[in-house]
Design a protein around this motif. Structure first.
Motif, PDB file in Angstrom:
ATOM      1  N   GLY A   1       0.820  -1.198   0.000  1.00  0.00           N
ATOM      2  CA  GLY A   1       0.000   0.000   0.000  1.00  0.00           C
ATOM      3  C   GLY A   1       0.861   1.258   0.000  1.00  0.00           C
ATOM      4  O   GLY A   1       1.799   1.371   0.790  1.00  0.00           O
ATOM      5  N   THR A   2       0.554   2.202  -0.873  1.00  0.00           N
ATOM      6  CA  THR A   2       1.321   3.450  -0.923  1.00  0.00           C
ATOM      7  C   THR A   2       0.775   4.487   0.045  1.00  0.00           C
ATOM      8  O   THR A   2       1.485   5.392   0.460  1.00  0.00           O
ATOM      9  N   ASP A   3      -0.492   4.364   0.398  1.00  0.00           N
ATOM     10  CA  ASP A   3      -1.118   5.257   1.366  1.00  0.00           C
ATOM     11  C   ASP A   3      -0.915   4.662   2.763  1.00  0.00           C
ATOM     12  O   ASP A   3      -1.367   3.539   3.021  1.00  0.00           O
ATOM     13  N   PRO A   4      -0.252   5.369   3.671  1.00  0.00           N
ATOM     14  CA  PRO A   4      -0.013   4.831   5.021  1.00  0.00           C
ATOM     15  C   PRO A   4      -1.294   4.384   5.725  1.00  0.00           C
ATOM     16  O   PRO A   4      -1.292   3.385   6.450  1.00  0.00           O
ATOM     17  N   MET A   5      -2.401   5.080   5.497  1.00  0.00           N
ATOM     18  CA  MET A   5      -3.642   4.716   6.169  1.00  0.00           C
ATOM     19  C   MET A   5      -4.229   3.424   5.611  1.00  0.00           C
ATOM     20  O   MET A   5      -4.925   2.694   6.328  1.00  0.00           O
ATOM     21  N   VAL A   6      -3.957   3.134   4.342  1.00  0.00           N
ATOM     22  CA  VAL A   6      -4.386   1.848   3.775  1.00  0.00           C
ATOM     23  C   VAL A   6      -3.618   0.717   4.447  1.00  0.00           C
ATOM     24  O   VAL A   6      -4.191  -0.322   4.810  1.00  0.00           O
ATOM     25  N   ARG A   7      -2.336   0.928   4.653  1.00  0.00           N
ATOM     26  CA  ARG A   7      -1.517  -0.077   5.333  1.00  0.00           C
ATOM     27  C   ARG A   7      -1.982  -0.267   6.775  1.00  0.00           C
ATOM     28  O   ARG A   7      -2.066  -1.390   7.269  1.00  0.00           O
ATOM     29  N   VAL A   8      -2.288   0.824   7.447  1.00  0.00           N
ATOM     30  CA  VAL A   8      -2.783   0.748   8.826  1.00  0.00           C
ATOM     31  C   VAL A   8      -4.102  -0.018   8.866  1.00  0.00           C
ATOM     32  O   VAL A   8      -4.315  -0.888   9.726  1.00  0.00           O
ATOM     33  N   GLY A   9      -5.001   0.285   7.929  1.00  0.00           N
ATOM     34  CA  GLY A   9      -6.286  -0.404   7.888  1.00  0.00           C
ATOM     35  C   GLY A   9      -6.128  -1.900   7.683  1.00  0.00           C
ATOM     36  O   GLY A   9      -6.813  -2.704   8.331  1.00  0.00           O
ATOM     37  N   ALA A  10      -5.210  -2.281   6.787  1.00  0.00           N
ATOM     38  CA  ALA A  10      -4.966  -3.707   6.542  1.00  0.00           C
ATOM     39  C   ALA A  10      -4.383  -4.376   7.782  1.00  0.00           C
ATOM     40  O   ALA A  10      -4.802  -5.471   8.170  1.00  0.00           O
ATOM     41  N   ALA A  11      -3.419  -3.725   8.420  1.00  0.00           N
ATOM     42  CA  ALA A  11      -2.802  -4.278   9.627  1.00  0.00           C
ATOM     43  C   ALA A  11      -3.846  -4.522  10.708  1.00  0.00           C
ATOM     44  O   ALA A  11      -3.827  -5.539  11.410  1.00  0.00           O
ATOM     45  N   ARG A  12      -4.782  -3.599  10.828  1.00  0.00           N
ATOM     46  CA  ARG A  12      -5.805  -3.721  11.868  1.00  0.00           C
ATOM     47  C   ARG A  12      -6.859  -4.757  11.516  1.00  0.00           C
ATOM     48  O   ARG A  12      -7.395  -5.436  12.405  1.00  0.00           O
ATOM     49  N   SER A  13      -7.139  -4.922  10.220  1.00  0.00           N
ATOM     50  CA  SER A  13      -8.067  -5.979   9.806  1.00  0.00           C
ATOM     51  C   SER A  13      -7.470  -7.355  10.094  1.00  0.00           C
ATOM     52  O   SER A  13      -8.164  -8.262  10.580  1.00  0.00           O
TER      53      SER A  13
END
Length: 405
Positions: free
Chosen positions: A183-195
């Motif tokens: 993910g290039t968007d940090p918040m997309v990466r955060v969302g995936a990590a939390r899922s």
């Protein structure tokens, strides 16, 4: 002021500064291995202004210094910020890979018995069944898009079976993994990590109530320093098996199949003598090392004449070690007779716990494809697509396949 000046600490010698983006550099041209190998032309230690997700840091470019960084955990620590804990906002370390010795050893001993060569022999039949199940979906068609139809799914199925997770959630797992790693968007990466975290938390709780496999029983019932393993330690183990078991195997399989599809002579040689497959895998792992791993400088010190400061990020592109021309003659030539000594799975304390499972998966894939198909080739008129970044892997790899009569 130069626009990248704020990314270059005053302590970094100017001659070591490489004003470039690692991901952009490795994406240039049509061969990422040749693209990144240009770094061999410079010093063994450089400071790159955009080294990792846009962050600046050290990049080691030779096998000797990369090997040394793997072994010297007192200066190059695996316990660094910017990983899962920061994205989750909870103290979860990938366990044991983000934990340094001596604590590392107790956690590693929990997992080791389940990943020995002897233990992995029990996986031969289920891994082969999984491989055949996937091949059956396209073998009569005479072609496949290898990345999505096989390479992504195969290690994912193995992981789900290993962790006794439902296969009907595969789409979620693959999507989360892709967002987390690329993910290039940090918040997309955060969302995936939390899922991922939310799912693993639920699965871990169920396993604590009623463990369903020997591995899961060993993990939830583990004792660390004569006490039960705690919540965050156990979550770290579940998380490391999730992130470690999917992306690297999928990526490596893709590069191997891409090479075999182009090297028909090697394909024929291996098909005629499957006993050569294990030595071929060692050369493939050397040539197609797909991972860039990381460390953090634990304290100020001088490394090969380079002043490093506590907190500096250090990037270890394993492909630069395993294609180092000072160590491997003609490093870009794939020669299964060279019997290389490589560090594709790391070295020292933090070498990959799943090395024997990964090699078994690679061996079985090669054997099954070569015994099922008389010829494997790139589909004419199509252009394979790959990504670089923390792992190098194919997104699109169309193949034509002739069944053996």
């Amino acid at each position: 002021m130069h626009p990248t000046a704020e990314r270059i600490p005053a302590t970094v010698p100017p001659e070591l500064v490489h004003e470039a983006d690692f991901d952009a550099l490795t994406s240039e041209g049509n061969d990422p291995w040749a693209a990144i190998a240009r770094l061999h032309e410079g010093p063994p230690v450089i400071w790159m202004t955009h080294a990792n997700y846009g962050r600046p840091g050290w990049v080691l470019t030779r096998q000797d210094v990369i090997n040394e960084a793997f072994i010297d955990y007192e200066h190059f620590s695996s316990e660094r910020p910017g990983m899962i804990a920061d994205m989750l906002g909870e103290p979860v370390r990938l366990n044991p890979i983000e934990i340094d010795p001596p604590r590392h050893h107790a956690y590693r001993q929990v997992l080791n018995p389940f990943f020995t060569p002897k233990a992995m022999k029990e996986f031969d039949d289920p891994v082969r069944r999984c491989c055949r199940e996937l091949i059956a979906q396209f073998k009569d068609r005479g072609e496949c898009e290898f990345a999505q139809e096989f390479a992504v799914r195969f290690p994912s199925y193995i992981f789900l079976d290993l962790m006794d997770m439902p296969r009907d959630r595969l789409g979620d797992f693959i999507g989360w993994q892709d967002q987390l790693m690329r993910g290039t968007d940090p918040m997309v990466r955060v969302g995936a990590a939390r899922s991922i975290y939310a799912y693993l938390k639920e699965h871990m709780a169920a396993q604590q109530r009623n463990p369903t496999t020997a591995l899961l029983r060993g993990m939830v019932g583990a004792e660390i320093d004569d006490r039960p393993i705690d919540y965050y330690e156990l979550m770290g183990m579940f998380y490391v098996l999730y992130v470690g078991g999917l992306d690297t195997v999928y990526s490596t399989i893709g590069w191997i199949m891409h090479h075999l599809a182009k090297d028909r002579d090697l394909q024929a040689r291996l098909r005629a003598d499957l006993s050569l497959v294990p030595q071929a895998i060692e050369e493939f792992c050397r040539a197609f090392s797909v991972v860039v791993t990381h460390r953090q400088v634990a304290k100020d010190f001088v490394f090969h004449g380079v002043p490093m400061k506590k907190g500096d990020e250090v990037n270890l592109p394993i492909m630069l070690a395993n294609r180092d021309p000072a160590v491997h003659e003609n490093p870009h030539v794939i020669d299964i007779d060279r019997k290389p000594r490589h560090i594709a799975f790391g070295t020292g304390t933090h070498n990959c716990v799943g090395i024997h499972l990964a090699k078994r998966e690679l061996r079985i894939v090669i054997e099954e494809f070569l015994t099922t198909f008389a010829d494997i080739r790139l589909k004419p008129g199509e252009t394979p697509r790959y990504h670089t970044g923390r792992t190098f892997g194919f997104d699109y790899l169309p193949l034509e396949l002739d069944q053996r009569s």
